[in-house]
Design a protein around this motif. Sequence first.
Motif, PDB file in Angstrom:
ATOM      1  N   ALA A  12       0.827  -1.208   0.000  1.00  0.00           N
ATOM      2  CA  ALA A  12       0.000   0.000   0.000  1.00  0.00           C
ATOM      3  C   ALA A  12       0.862   1.260   0.000  1.00  0.00           C
ATOM      4  CB  ALA A  12      -0.937  -0.003   1.204  1.00  0.00           C
ATOM      5  N   SER A  13       2.007   1.222   0.707  1.00  0.00           N
ATOM      6  CA  SER A  13       2.858   2.414   0.785  1.00  0.00           C
ATOM      7  C   SER A  13       3.495   2.739  -0.553  1.00  0.00           C
ATOM      8  CB  SER A  13       3.943   2.232   1.856  1.00  0.00           C
ATOM      9  OG  SER A  13       4.953   1.320   1.443  1.00  0.00           O
ATOM     10  N   ILE A  14       3.788   1.723  -1.368  1.00  0.00           N
ATOM     11  CA  ILE A  14       4.342   1.970  -2.698  1.00  0.00           C
ATOM     12  C   ILE A  14       3.298   2.657  -3.576  1.00  0.00           C
ATOM     13  CG2 ILE A  14       5.182   0.839  -4.808  1.00  0.00           C
ATOM     14  CD1 ILE A  14       6.499  -1.258  -3.000  1.00  0.00           C
ATOM     15  N   ILE A  15       2.037   2.308  -3.372  1.00  0.00           N
ATOM     16  CA  ILE A  15       0.974   2.943  -4.150  1.00  0.00           C
ATOM     17  C   ILE A  15       0.706   4.357  -3.664  1.00  0.00           C
ATOM     18  CG2 ILE A  15      -1.470   2.836  -4.776  1.00  0.00           C
ATOM     19  CD1 ILE A  15      -1.265  -0.224  -4.533  1.00  0.00           C
ATOM     20  N   LEU A  20       8.764  10.622   3.429  1.00  0.00           N
ATOM     21  CA  LEU A  20       9.803  11.198   2.575  1.00  0.00           C
ATOM     22  C   LEU A  20      10.745  10.138   2.011  1.00  0.00           C
ATOM     23  CD1 LEU A  20      10.787  14.462   4.523  1.00  0.00           C
ATOM     24  CD2 LEU A  20       9.488  14.261   2.391  1.00  0.00           C
ATOM     25  N   LEU A  21      10.992   9.080   2.782  1.00  0.00           N
ATOM     26  CA  LEU A  21      11.899   8.022   2.329  1.00  0.00           C
ATOM     27  C   LEU A  21      11.170   6.909   1.580  1.00  0.00           C
ATOM     28  CD1 LEU A  21      14.268   7.664   5.426  1.00  0.00           C
ATOM     29  CD2 LEU A  21      14.664   8.912   3.297  1.00  0.00           C
ATOM     30  N   ALA A  22       9.855   6.939   1.614  1.00  0.00           N
ATOM     31  CA  ALA A  22       9.069   5.915   0.919  1.00  0.00           C
ATOM     32  C   ALA A  22       7.820   6.552   0.316  1.00  0.00           C
ATOM     33  CB  ALA A  22       8.687   4.782   1.873  1.00  0.00           C
ATOM     34  N   PRO A  23       8.017   7.445  -0.652  1.00  0.00           N
ATOM     35  CA  PRO A  23       6.855   8.118  -1.242  1.00  0.00           C
ATOM     36  C   PRO A  23       6.073   7.199  -2.151  1.00  0.00           C
ATOM     37  CG  PRO A  23       8.844   8.758  -2.404  1.00  0.00           C
ATOM     38  CD  PRO A  23       9.285   7.894  -1.259  1.00  0.00           C
ATOM     39  N   ASN A 143      12.295   0.989  -0.922  1.00  0.00           N
ATOM     40  CA  ASN A 143      11.866   1.536   0.357  1.00  0.00           C
ATOM     41  C   ASN A 143      10.351   1.428   0.487  1.00  0.00           C
ATOM     42  OD1 ASN A 143      14.486   2.233   0.857  1.00  0.00           O
ATOM     43  ND2 ASN A 143      14.139   4.441   0.975  1.00  0.00           N
ATOM     44  N   ALA A 144       9.903   0.911   1.618  1.00  0.00           N
ATOM     45  CA  ALA A 144       8.465   0.752   1.841  1.00  0.00           C
ATOM     46  C   ALA A 144       8.171   0.793   3.332  1.00  0.00           C
ATOM     47  CB  ALA A 144       7.966  -0.572   1.250  1.00  0.00           C
ATOM     48  N   ALA A 145       6.912   1.051   3.657  1.00  0.00           N
ATOM     49  CA  ALA A 145       6.479   1.050   5.053  1.00  0.00           C
ATOM     50  C   ALA A 145       6.322  -0.376   5.557  1.00  0.00           C
ATOM     51  CB  ALA A 145       5.164   1.811   5.184  1.00  0.00           C
ATOM     52  N   TRP A 146       6.375  -0.538   6.847  1.00  0.00           N
ATOM     53  CA  TRP A 146       6.147  -1.829   7.487  1.00  0.00           C
ATOM     54  C   TRP A 146       5.260  -1.583   8.700  1.00  0.00           C
ATOM     55  CZ3 TRP A 146       6.881  -6.004   4.890  1.00  0.00           C
ATOM     56  CH2 TRP A 146       6.902  -7.258   5.509  1.00  0.00           C
TER      57      TRP A 146
END
Length: 325
Positions: A12-15, A20-23, A143-146
């Motif tokens: 979802a974070s990639i979409i 700032l580090l994983a827009p 880079n992505a959220a977790w």
Amino acid sequence: GSDQLGHGTAVASIISGDHLLAPGVAPASDILSIRITDAEGTSDSFTLAEGIIQAVDSGADIINISMGSYGNSSLVEDAVRYAQERGAVIVASSGNEGLEAIAYPAAYEGVIAVGAVEANGEHLDFSNNGQNLAITAPGYQVNAAWGDDLLTTFSGTSASAPFVSGAIAAAMSENPNMTAQQASDLVLSVSNDAGYPGEDSSYGNGILALDRVMEHGTPGIYDVAITSQVLVPAETATSLPQVLVTVQNQGTETLINSPVQIISPSGTRSVNISSLAPGQIQTFNVPLALPHNGNEVSVTSSVKNSEGDKDPTNNTRSDSFTQEP
């Protein structure tokens, strides 16, 4: 469910991420989260089919499925067809086993099967190949959220698929009257050619080019690129291997008189592309004598554009080739 694995959060974070580090690719998009795995990350055909139908019935335009298997399920196939008949576009990961086969549901007709490339656009060995591969996108240490407010480096075709889903969503955001199918057609049509000229089993239609998606209607963009240099083995013992050098017009204007220079052990070859329409490619065959001692030989190609160039960094390419002793 209360037990979060983080995989869906990363996708979802990639979409639509806003860190700032994983827009995210499409930060204005709305995410509808439908969980289809248990606490261990496993699922089954019934649950996946149920999730697809629930997504469509809840109004989803784009369905991203960053998972797959190699069993063909009529339940899932029917759910995919149900979604497509209602105008939804399904984007799915091709699989991470390095096979010459696309995982389901990516393998179903009309589903956008996404493979993975690394930062320089090279195909990743773990990314599955196949005739119905549609496109490739970044898939190594993204880079992505977790979970729990963490970031991670995310690898695999699971990471590649949401780049394409996001690109489709971004196109729809910029063009409110565009349907999901029209946006997906645009994303596939303006990809950057890679590997063998044209569509192939390793790159599909090419590599996702978000800049070209967003600028497709902008006139006056001139951008010519050397997209690939591929070695083709000799057909007979008396013939030489060939290097296929491919040039693509990645701008929005027709290119006129673009000189190409190819430097190889066989000498320097100068040719001219008289006209190249936006998105089109032209390929040149260069015979290449490879030493039998395993030493490398290099081929360097360059192309010029008289109108100025949006991205001069892709005007030159150098690759090394070897033959086993």
